[in-house]
Design an enzyme around this catalytic site. Structure first.
Site, PDB file in Angstrom:
ATOM      1  N   GLU A 168       0.825  -1.207   0.000  1.00 24.62           N
ATOM      2  CA  GLU A 168       0.000   0.000   0.000  1.00 24.62           C
ATOM      3  C   GLU A 168       0.863   1.264   0.000  1.00 24.62           C
ATOM      4  O   GLU A 168       0.873   2.033   0.953  1.00 24.62           O
ATOM      5  CB  GLU A 168      -1.000  -0.078   1.149  1.00 24.62           C
TER       6      GLU A 168
ATOM      7  N   HIS B  95     -17.391 -10.272   6.113  1.00 21.40           N
ATOM      8  CA  HIS B  95     -16.008  -9.807   6.197  1.00 21.40           C
ATOM      9  C   HIS B  95     -15.290 -10.653   7.237  1.00 21.40           C
ATOM     10  O   HIS B  95     -15.797 -10.838   8.342  1.00 21.40           O
ATOM     11  CB  HIS B  95     -16.000  -8.334   6.621  1.00 21.40           C
ATOM     12  N   HIS B  96     -14.158 -11.204   6.851  1.00 23.25           N
ATOM     13  CA  HIS B  96     -13.310 -11.947   7.782  1.00 23.25           C
ATOM     14  C   HIS B  96     -11.983 -11.215   7.929  1.00 23.25           C
ATOM     15  O   HIS B  96     -11.027 -11.515   7.219  1.00 23.25           O
ATOM     16  CB  HIS B  96     -13.051 -13.369   7.267  1.00 23.25           C
ATOM     17  N   GLU B  97     -11.946 -10.233   8.811  1.00 26.57           N
ATOM     18  CA  GLU B  97     -10.665  -9.571   9.104  1.00 26.57           C
ATOM     19  C   GLU B  97      -9.906 -10.469  10.069  1.00 26.57           C
ATOM     20  O   GLU B  97     -10.442 -10.854  11.108  1.00 26.57           O
ATOM     21  CB  GLU B  97     -10.912  -8.194   9.718  1.00 26.57           C
TER      22      GLU B  97
ATOM     23  N   HIS C  24      -8.159  -8.755   1.075  1.00 26.35           N
ATOM     24  CA  HIS C  24      -7.452  -7.491   1.295  1.00 26.35           C
ATOM     25  C   HIS C  24      -6.161  -7.783   2.054  1.00 26.35           C
ATOM     26  O   HIS C  24      -6.061  -8.795   2.728  1.00 26.35           O
ATOM     27  CB  HIS C  24      -8.338  -6.504   2.048  1.00 26.35           C
ATOM     28  N   GLU C  25      -5.178  -6.879   1.904  1.00 28.15           N
ATOM     29  CA  GLU C  25      -3.817  -7.154   2.387  1.00 28.15           C
ATOM     30  C   GLU C  25      -3.456  -8.579   1.967  1.00 28.15           C
ATOM     31  O   GLU C  25      -3.062  -9.409   2.781  1.00 28.15           O
ATOM     32  CB  GLU C  25      -3.701  -6.988   3.913  1.00 28.15           C
TER      33      GLU C  25
ATOM     34  N   GLU D 166      -7.353  -6.730  -3.033  1.00 27.21           N
ATOM     35  CA  GLU D 166      -6.830  -5.369  -2.901  1.00 27.21           C
ATOM     36  C   GLU D 166      -5.379  -5.416  -3.385  1.00 27.21           C
ATOM     37  O   GLU D 166      -5.120  -5.572  -4.567  1.00 27.21           O
ATOM     38  CB  GLU D 166      -6.971  -4.917  -1.446  1.00 27.21           C
TER      39      GLU D 166
ATOM     40  N   GLU E  46      -9.724   3.727   0.065  1.00 32.18           N
ATOM     41  CA  GLU E  46      -9.771   4.009   1.506  1.00 32.18           C
ATOM     42  C   GLU E  46      -8.725   5.051   1.912  1.00 32.18           C
ATOM     43  O   GLU E  46      -8.935   5.803   2.856  1.00 32.18           O
ATOM     44  CB  GLU E  46      -9.580   2.720   2.309  1.00 32.18           C
TER      45      GLU E  46
HETATM   46  C1  NOJ Z   1      -8.244  -2.670   5.434  1.00 30.93           C
HETATM   47  C2  NOJ Z   1      -9.133  -3.016   4.288  1.00 30.93           C
HETATM   48  O1  NOJ Z   1      -8.554  -2.655   3.067  1.00 30.93           O
HETATM   49  C3  NOJ Z   1     -10.457  -2.313   4.501  1.00 30.93           C
HETATM   50  O2  NOJ Z   1     -11.296  -2.552   3.382  1.00 30.93           O
HETATM   51  C4  NOJ Z   1     -11.078  -2.780   5.773  1.00 30.93           C
HETATM   52  O3  NOJ Z   1     -12.252  -2.061   6.011  1.00 30.93           O
HETATM   53  C5  NOJ Z   1     -10.123  -2.556   6.955  1.00 30.93           C
HETATM   54  N1  NOJ Z   1      -8.861  -3.113   6.662  1.00 30.93           N
HETATM   55  C6  NOJ Z   1     -10.655  -3.185   8.242  1.00 30.93           C
HETATM   56  O4  NOJ Z   1     -10.626  -4.569   8.125  1.00 30.93           O
HETATM   57 CA    CA Z   2      -6.018  -2.265   2.851  1.00 25.84          CA
END
Ligand code: NOJ
Ligand code: CA
Length: 686
Positions: free
Chosen positions: A184, A386-388, A466-467, A485, A491
């Site tokens: 990023e 969403h699975h963060e 993402h990441e 991503e 963002e």
């Molecule tokens: C970074 C991600 O790119 C974003 O889409 C997400 O909302 C945040 N992390 C939180 O998980």
């Molecule tokens: Ca990100």
């Protein structure tokens, strides 16, 4: 439509005509040459005086890559580096056309000469290392193959010695490797001879005008490759460190990912190439009709603006009420999905410090998952979970099966995963099963992402990461790896210090996007954000992004109220397709501007997106891509006379006119501006 049949339908035939291809030429005792089907690119393989394996590449007789070494340092046995004798086989011509289940184009021609070159050590262990080469007219690729052999069973690679000695200086567009924020970063534009350590894809334009993008394809169970400039315009592969002093541990036989060079005389030529996809294996999942390209809205941007929170409390965004509101909006305006972030337990406290608390099946008490999922099903809207993970792949794997089967039970066919952790701070299981730290693009993370893709596929779930791990075209083999991503997304314009500058998207098209689709999350109409300067585009450019940036999952990222209040420009977001039959890059220069036309996969509609950096531009575009003899209503969304990304971002003109393929349009783009057009056929085909 039966997608299984479609995705296996091979239109052309594979012709293994050893003699149909330009025959391999032994150019000396130690070198041999082969060319691409139309003779555009030539690769010379050889050994130097010390018996080091070498390659070089030229385009139409002009050197692109000077003699470069190949080989490996191993941790426990002598290096595979010199003392080799080479035997070159005959190139085999392949000309095949395959169909994508979804994509930026429906049919992809895979036309190349494949060439096997074998290296054997002349004495000592007499180990063998093969290099498989594929020569296309728009790029070359090679991979190392480690055959099964007594003297090399378990291969522990400390370092890959592949060099990329570019033949001329020029300009390079690149992001730094090994830095904390992973992919990023804003793109650097420097002389090639001033690049430091760079991630791939890296794109260069030589002084002669030759454009080259160096990347990799089919990265499976291996470490991601970065490049370090060693001297002048010479680069060397740098594998991402693993858990021990070996970056990669594999049992022979195996092969590395493809090392790729897309080569063209124009930036547009790079962006039209399908090289990365072609180098991947065909669809392994069979019927993927459950993988649905779609546009989606979400409980998302409001968190990035700090109007709502992921965690519990008075600002919690993922409430039942807010979810129902988004589902209703999606159903009313024809969006396929609703993303919900912050729905599950684990966001309270410092979640990105460890990801230990995340629970991927249990919702917060104010989010009635069962009811919301049923409501979404009734309305024909996909609930995108969403699975963060906070980069904690270790914890995620423990819950993966349960999480994916819950999604399947609830009728959810898409997940957004996230790996927010600094470089080197992802977590995986170590050799003894206990948790250890790793880089996001290390071999253990490659294995993790494959586990996620395969588990998700078993439960008919498509993955938007993402990441992520870098894109190397695996969507061909696993069409549920739908988008990701892996760059600075929109963002950053919500809170970034700085946000994304006007040149950012014109950089992305010719760098990161050469690897594959990106979940960039366009469509912002509320231009003041937490980032200084806010959104640094015009409204028309926000619309153009839906055509320019390819993603089969395409978000309408803004707050719903901004769409409700601006039905004029919102109409384009509602109308623009996400799945394409054809893609044409009409013009472009890296980091400056680009115009792309795409034809809808499900109708005869064409769309065009054009965007510029901070400079205003006037671009003439011939409409020859439209069907000849047909009239179209061009629905034009263009920058107004006062539009400017600093002073007047919302000045937009929406108008219609009739056009045919014989017409030419002049696109007047404001500073930081763009233009989006939808061409709808009118009347009958003549
Ligand atoms: C970074 C991600 O790119 C974003 O889409 C997400 O909302 C945040 N992390 C939180 O998980
Ligand atoms: Ca990100």
């Amino acid at each position: 439509m039966n997608l299984q049949r479609r995705s296996f339908l091979a239109l052309g035939s594979v012709s293994a005509l050893a003699l149909g291809a330009p025959a391999v030429a032994q150019t000396g005792a130690n070198t041999a040459r082969a060319s691409s089907p139309n003779g555009v690119l030539t690769m010379e393989m050889g050994t130097d005086n010390d018996g080091r394996p070498t390659y070089a590449v030229s385009r139409l007789g002009q050197k692109v890559v000077n003699t470069s070494w190949m080989g490996f340092l191993l941790t426990d046995v002598p290096m595979l580096e010199r003392n080799f004798a080479m035997t070159a086989g005959q190139p085999v011509l392949v000309d095949d056309t395959w169909e994508q289940p979804w994509g930026e184009r429906r049919f992809v021609r895979n036309h190349y000469n494949e060439w096997r070159v074998s290296y054997v050590e002349k004495s000592g262990l007499q180990r063998r290392l093969d290099v498989l080469v594929r020569l296309y007219d728009d790029g070359v690729a090679f991979r190392y193959e480690f055959p099964d052999q007594p003297a090399l069973k378990t291969v522990r690679i400390a370092s890959e010695l592949t060099q990329f000695n570019l033949a001329e200086d020029g300009e390079a567009w690149w992001i730094p490797a090994w830095e904390w924020n992973r992919e990023e970063y804003l793109y650097n534009r420097t002389p090639i001879s001033a690049v430091g350590s760079a991630q791939t894809p890296i794109t260069v334009r030589g002084k002669s005008g030759t454009h080259v993008s160096i990347h990799e394809a089919a990265l499976i169970d291996y470490a991601g490759m970065n490049l370090r400039r060693s001297e002048g315009t010479g680069f060397r592969a740098q594998l991402t460190p693993g858990l021990t002093n070996a970056a990669v541990v594999r049992q022979a036989p195996f092969h590395t990912p493809w090392r790729t060079l897309q080569i063209s005389d124009s930036a547009a030529g790079l962006a039209e190439s399908s090289l990365i996809l072609n180098l991947n294996e065909p669809n392994r999942l069979g019927d993927v009709s459950w993988v649905k390209p779609m546009k989606y809205v979400g409980i998302w941007w409001e968190m990035h603006l700090e109007l709502k929170s992921w965690n519990a409390g008075s600002k919690h965004g993922a409430t039942t009420e807010n979810a129902i509101k988004h589902i209703d909006f999606a159903a009313k305006h024809g969006f396929g999905g609703v993303l919900i972030e912050g729905w599950n337990l684990g966001w309270d406290g410092n979640w990105f410090a460890s990801g230990e608390e995340f629970d991927f099946t249990r919702p917060y008490p104010d989010f009635d998952l069962e009811r919301i999922a049923a409501y979404a099903r009734d309305k024909g809207v996909q609930l995108i979970s969403h699975h963060e993970t906070g980069g904690n792949a270790y914890r995620y794997e423990q819950q993966l099966e349960a999480a994916m089967s819950q999604m399947e039970r609830l009728g959810q066919h898409a997940v957004k995963t996230g790996y927010v952790a600094d470089a080197g701070g992802a977590r995986v299981a170590g050799p003894d099963g206990r948790m250890v730290f790793a880089f996001h693009e290390s071999q253990p993370l490659a294995q993790h992402h494959m586990k996620v893709i395969e588990t998700a596929a078993r439960h008919k779930v498509a993955v938007n990461a993402h990441e992520p791990f870098k894109d190397t075209g695996l969507r061909r083999t696993y069409p549920n790896m739908i988008t990701r991503e892996g760059a600075r997304g929109m963002e950053f314009s919500a809170w970034g210090q700085p946000g994304n500058p006007p040149e950012h998207e014109a950089n992305l098209v010719f760098t990161r996007l050469l690897a594959g689709p990106m979940d960039y999350t366009p469509g912002i109409f509320g231009m003041d954000t937490r980032s200084p300067g806010g959104i640094q585009t015009t409204w028309a450019k926000q619309l153009a992004l839906y055509v320019v940036i390819y993603s089969p999952l395409q978000m309408a990222a803004d707050l719903l109220v901004h769409y409700e209040n601006n039905p004029g420009p919102f109409q384009f977001i509602k109308d623009v397709p996400v799945d394409w039959a054809e893609t044409r890059v009409l013009n472009g220069e890296i980091g400056d501007f680009v115009t792309i036309a795409r034809k809808d996969r499900n109708s005869d509609v064409w769309c065009l997106g054009s965007l510029t950096d901070e400079h205003p531009r006037s671009l003439d575009v011939a409409l020859g891509f439209l069907d000849a003899g047909r009239r179209y209503r061009a629905e034009i969304y263009r920058d107004g006379p006062d539009a400017n990304y600093t002073t007047n971002r919302t000045d937009i003109v929406i108008e219609q006119r009739e056009v045919t393929s014989a017409d030419q349009l002049t696109l007047n783009l404001a500073p930081g501006g763009g233009q989006a057009i939808r061409f709808v056929p009118i009347g009958r085909r003549r």
